[in-house]
Design a protein around this motif. Structure first.
Motif, mmCIF file in Angstrom:
data_model
loop_
_atom_site.group_PDB
_atom_site.id
_atom_site.type_symbol
_atom_site.label_atom_id
_atom_site.label_comp_id
_atom_site.label_asym_id
_atom_site.label_seq_id
_atom_site.Cartn_x
_atom_site.Cartn_y
_atom_site.Cartn_z
ATOM 1 N N THR A 117 36.545 36.156 39.551
ATOM 2 C CA THR A 117 35.608 35.279 40.254
ATOM 3 C C THR A 117 34.216 35.892 40.388
ATOM 4 O O THR A 117 33.251 35.191 40.668
ATOM 5 N N ALA A 118 34.097 37.211 40.185
ATOM 6 C CA ALA A 118 32.792 37.863 40.314
ATOM 7 C C ALA A 118 31.839 37.354 39.237
ATOM 8 O O ALA A 118 32.243 37.045 38.115
ATOM 9 N N GLU A 119 30.568 37.284 39.573
ATOM 10 C CA GLU A 119 29.569 36.722 38.664
ATOM 11 C C GLU A 119 29.507 37.459 37.333
ATOM 12 O O GLU A 119 29.295 36.844 36.282
ATOM 13 N N ASP A 120 29.701 38.778 37.357
ATOM 14 C CA ASP A 120 29.533 39.565 36.135
ATOM 15 C C ASP A 120 30.855 39.952 35.488
ATOM 16 O O ASP A 120 30.878 40.751 34.555
ATOM 17 N N ALA A 121 31.957 39.400 35.962
ATOM 18 C CA ALA A 121 33.266 39.834 35.470
ATOM 19 C C ALA A 121 33.424 39.630 33.970
ATOM 20 O O ALA A 121 34.015 40.449 33.276
ATOM 21 N N ALA A 122 32.907 38.531 33.450
ATOM 22 C CA ALA A 122 33.083 38.198 32.031
ATOM 23 C C ALA A 122 31.845 38.519 31.203
ATOM 24 O O ALA A 122 31.792 38.157 30.022
ATOM 25 N N HIS A 123 30.861 39.189 31.794
ATOM 26 C CA HIS A 123 29.577 39.383 31.124
ATOM 27 C C HIS A 123 29.697 39.960 29.715
ATOM 28 O O HIS A 123 29.097 39.424 28.773
ATOM 29 N N PRO A 124 30.469 41.043 29.493
ATOM 30 C CA PRO A 124 30.531 41.599 28.135
ATOM 31 C C PRO A 124 31.126 40.620 27.120
ATOM 32 O O PRO A 124 30.713 40.603 25.952
ATOM 33 N N TYR A 125 32.079 39.799 27.571
ATOM 34 C CA TYR A 125 32.722 38.853 26.666
ATOM 35 C C TYR A 125 31.777 37.695 26.317
ATOM 36 O O TYR A 125 31.720 37.250 25.166
ATOM 37 N N VAL A 126 31.048 37.231 27.313
ATOM 38 C CA VAL A 126 30.077 36.170 27.059
ATOM 39 C C VAL A 126 28.984 36.684 26.122
ATOM 40 O O VAL A 126 28.594 36.019 25.156
ATOM 41 N N ALA A 127 28.493 37.898 26.394
ATOM 42 C CA ALA A 127 27.446 38.477 25.547
ATOM 43 C C ALA A 127 27.915 38.644 24.106
ATOM 44 O O ALA A 127 27.122 38.555 23.169
ATOM 45 N N ALA A 128 29.209 38.858 23.942
ATOM 46 C CA ALA A 128 29.761 39.053 22.599
ATOM 47 C C ALA A 128 30.013 37.748 21.864
ATOM 48 O O ALA A 128 30.404 37.761 20.699
ATOM 49 N N GLY A 129 29.795 36.613 22.561
ATOM 50 C CA GLY A 129 29.898 35.326 21.876
ATOM 51 C C GLY A 129 31.070 34.457 22.275
ATOM 52 O O GLY A 129 31.487 33.605 21.488
ATOM 53 N N PHE A 130 31.584 34.627 23.506
ATOM 54 C CA PHE A 130 32.735 33.852 23.943
ATOM 55 C C PHE A 130 32.490 33.206 25.297
ATOM 56 O O PHE A 130 31.802 33.766 26.152
ATOM 57 N N GLY A 131 33.071 32.034 25.512
ATOM 58 C CA GLY A 131 33.260 31.534 26.850
ATOM 59 C C GLY A 131 34.565 32.100 27.385
ATOM 60 O O GLY A 131 35.448 32.474 26.616
ATOM 61 N N VAL A 132 34.697 32.171 28.702
ATOM 62 C CA VAL A 132 35.899 32.741 29.303
ATOM 63 C C VAL A 132 36.421 31.788 30.374
ATOM 64 O O VAL A 132 35.641 31.261 31.188
ATOM 65 N N VAL A 133 37.738 31.584 30.376
ATOM 66 C CA VAL A 133 38.398 30.756 31.383
ATOM 67 C C VAL A 133 39.462 31.608 32.049
ATOM 68 O O VAL A 133 40.466 31.967 31.427
ATOM 69 N N SER A 134 39.227 31.960 33.301
ATOM 70 C CA SER A 134 40.151 32.801 34.057
ATOM 71 C C SER A 134 40.905 31.938 35.063
ATOM 72 O O SER A 134 40.309 31.051 35.701
ATOM 73 N N PHE A 135 42.204 32.173 35.220
ATOM 74 C CA PHE A 135 43.002 31.289 36.079
ATOM 75 C C PHE A 135 44.046 32.066 36.871
ATOM 76 O O PHE A 135 44.493 33.136 36.463
ATOM 77 N N ASP A 136 44.401 31.505 38.029
ATOM 78 C CA ASP A 136 45.463 32.049 38.870
ATOM 79 C C ASP A 136 46.812 31.525 38.398
ATOM 80 O O ASP A 136 46.985 30.318 38.185
ATOM 81 N N GLN A 137 47.765 32.436 38.277
ATOM 82 C CA GLN A 137 49.129 32.044 37.949
ATOM 83 C C GLN A 137 49.821 31.469 39.190
ATOM 84 O O GLN A 137 49.405 31.699 40.322
ATOM 85 N N ARG A 138 50.881 30.747 38.962
ATOM 86 C CA ARG A 138 51.663 30.212 40.074
ATOM 87 C C ARG A 138 52.036 31.323 41.056
ATOM 88 O O ARG A 138 52.409 32.423 40.670
#
Length: 558
Positions: A117-138
């Protein structure tokens, strides 16, 4: 005297309240957009947009958009197949739109953790050319409100991920492999529980194009109770941590099953029609049950001192996936599921303590870098140097590499240890018998999965013997269990005669100096299994023992 069960439980309860056991929980940031529909091509919405820049021109040959990592964060609750709603945080690249499309990486957490949920959690992946979808498991995070854990069961968690993929395929900024079938260009990342969802989803949904599971299982039943002996150190940690910090919502069946395992020393498998059958569910939630199903490129990364899911689990997954003709790499590091405060709650304890030593380094590379390179290669087709196909971490934080498994130059040296070797049992006390297996005549590398065969005579009704490889330096001053790997053997009795056995020992990687000695140690007591050790006093006799060691005769170091 405080029991080892209490020590193990207290270790986790004392530490995970601070950081989450295996989870990677992050603090909630400022409110974000709660609907993908609220974003137009220019991101005109009340949202967090960090360092937005103009879209970079697309490469001529590939739809790849490296950027500065700026992302629009979108919080969603997506409907699943039942009444459950999947909590999701989307990291949509700030430059993404219907003309500038991105592949997507799914991400999920370890057991007791929550989504990014942190603003910069996916930063390296986005910079590398990806969108990221993070989700909570049941049963985790924001999903605790309407669900409990099913341990990655095909009828529950896997169907959640399928529903999530359906939703991702409807977003106009997502790069599609096939518009007609709504098949997005999709990869997956995550560790432990967050590695299991990748493998299990790939069994049932072929829309995932590449996987990078770290420190996860091949069969959760054999992880929790290898060769029938319950690994109470980890079972207690999972259960104690989830309850103590209220980070996991267990079902009533799981509570009943834990009580049964604690009292009976057996995993709950529907005994007498009165006990919940968790074992059948665990097996259904294990890749081992679906040979031939996973056919996508897979990067397997495992922890060498991981005492929950040792290297063996990655090797089993590797063998199964490689048999399907898929591209598979196998890497390891000196961390993972390690019962030490420095692993469970890094930096929170002034003096690291636990049933294991502190975790080591990652000589084969950082997981983030491995994730990115793997997906750039297999989702975008970029000419990325992935490095060697196999990389095994040694205890000294160096690594040996190769292009084949077992590693090139590996000789499986079988040493006859003979017998008889009597092992006393029961009552919380016992014996440990060392047997000399190898004296190094020069620098020697062991890397792979050892085996042990022989016979066991067990006149009692139940017997458990624990096997490990112990390394002693030439001067005799230092000794330890190689990579903390201990493998049990449980035999139901009474047996009038000897019973043959042939088992794997825990996977290892170590470097011996001249004069160092490796012993096979057989014992009747082991702290990692203490709460569910053999409970009937007695003894066994081992005979005709042969241990086979993976000696890499021509090691290539990373």
């Amino acid at each position: 005297m405080v029991s080892m069960r209490a020590v193990a439980a207290a270790l986790c309860v004392a530490t995970v309240v601070l950081s989450g056991c295996l989870g990677g929980t992050q603090e909630q940031q400022e409110p974000r957009v709660d609907s993908m529909d609220g974003l137009d091509a220019d991101h005109n919405a009340t949202s967090v947009v960090v360092n937005v820049t103009e879209p970079a021109p697309a490469p001529a040959a590939l739809p790849w958009y490296p950027n500065d990592g700026a992302a629009v964060l979108v919080d969603l609750e997506l409907p699943s197949f039942d009444d459950h709603r999947i909590p999701v945080t989307v990291y949509k690249p700030a430059i993404a739109n219907a003309e500038t499309r991105f592949p997507v990486l799914l991400q999920s957490h370890g057991f007791t953790g929550t989504r990014w949920t942190a603003e910069d959690a996916a930063h390296p992946y986005v910079a590398a050319g990806f969108g990221v979808v993070s989700f909570d498991q049941r049963g985790h995070g924001d999903a605790m409100d309407d669900s409990d854990v099913k341990f990655m069961h095909p009828d529950w968690e896997v169907r959640d991920v399928v529903a999530l993929i359906d939703e991702v395929a409807s977003w106009d900024w997502v790069l599609m492999e096939d518009e007609a079938t709504r098949d997005p260009v999709l990869g997956a990342i995550g560790h432990s529980y967050g590695g299991a969802y990748q493998l299990m989803t790939a069994v049932f949904d072929d829309r995932i194009d590449a996987l990078a599971p770290e420190i996860t299982w091949h069969n959760i039943t054999t992880a929790l109770a290898p060769n029938g002996a319950i690994k109470s150190g980890w079972v207690d940690v999972f259960y104690g941590a989830g309850n103590a910090q209220q980070s996991v919502r267990f079902s009533d069946e799981f509570h009943q099953g834990f009580a049964w395992a604690t009292a009976s020393n057996e995993l709950p498998a529907g005994q007498f029609g009165l006990v919940p059958d968790l074992v059948t569910g665990f097996n259904a939630a294990s890749p081992q049950s679906y040979p031939g199903a996973i056919t996508v490129p897979t990067l397997l990364v495992q922890g060498m001192p991981d005492t929950l899911f040792p290297l063996n689990h990655a090797v089993w997954n590797h063998d199964a996936i490689a048999a399907n003709g898929a591209d598979v790499f196998l890497y390891s590091h000196n961390g993972g599921h390690v019962l030490n405060t420095e692993s469970l709650a890094p930096g929170q304890s002034p003096v690291p303590a636990g049933l294991q030593g502190v975790p080591g380094g990652r000589p084969c590379g950082e997981q983030e870098d491995l994730d990115i390179a793997w997906h750039q290669k297999h989702l975008l087709g970029l000419d990325v140097d992935l490095g060697p196909r196999y990389c095994i971490a040694l205890e000294d934080d160096t690594a040996v590499v190769g292009d084949a498994w077992p590693l090139p130059g590996t000789e499986f040296r079988t040493v006859a240890l003979g017998g008889p070797w009597p092992i006393a049992q029961g009552g919380g006390a016992g014996t440990a018998v060392p047997m000399e297996a190898l004296v190094a005549d020069g620098e020697t590398v062991l890397a792979g999965v050892p085996r042990l065969s022989g016979s066991i005579t067990s006149p009692g009704v139940d017997a458990i013997v624990y096997f490990s490889l112990q390394k002693v330096t030439a001067d005799g001053l230092l000794e330890h269990i190689v990579h903390d790997q201990v493998r049990p053997l449980r035999v139901a009795g009474p047996n009038a005669g000897a019973v043959a056995f042939d088992i794997e020992l825990g996977g290892i990687g170590t470097r011996l100096a001249a004069g160092d000695t490796v012993y096979l140690v057989a014992s009747s007591v082991e702290p990692m299994f203490f709460g569910n050790a053999e409970r009937v006093p007695g003894g066994v006799v081992l005979d005709e023992l042969e241990v086979t060691l993976p000696v890499v005769t021509t090691p290539v170091f990373a």
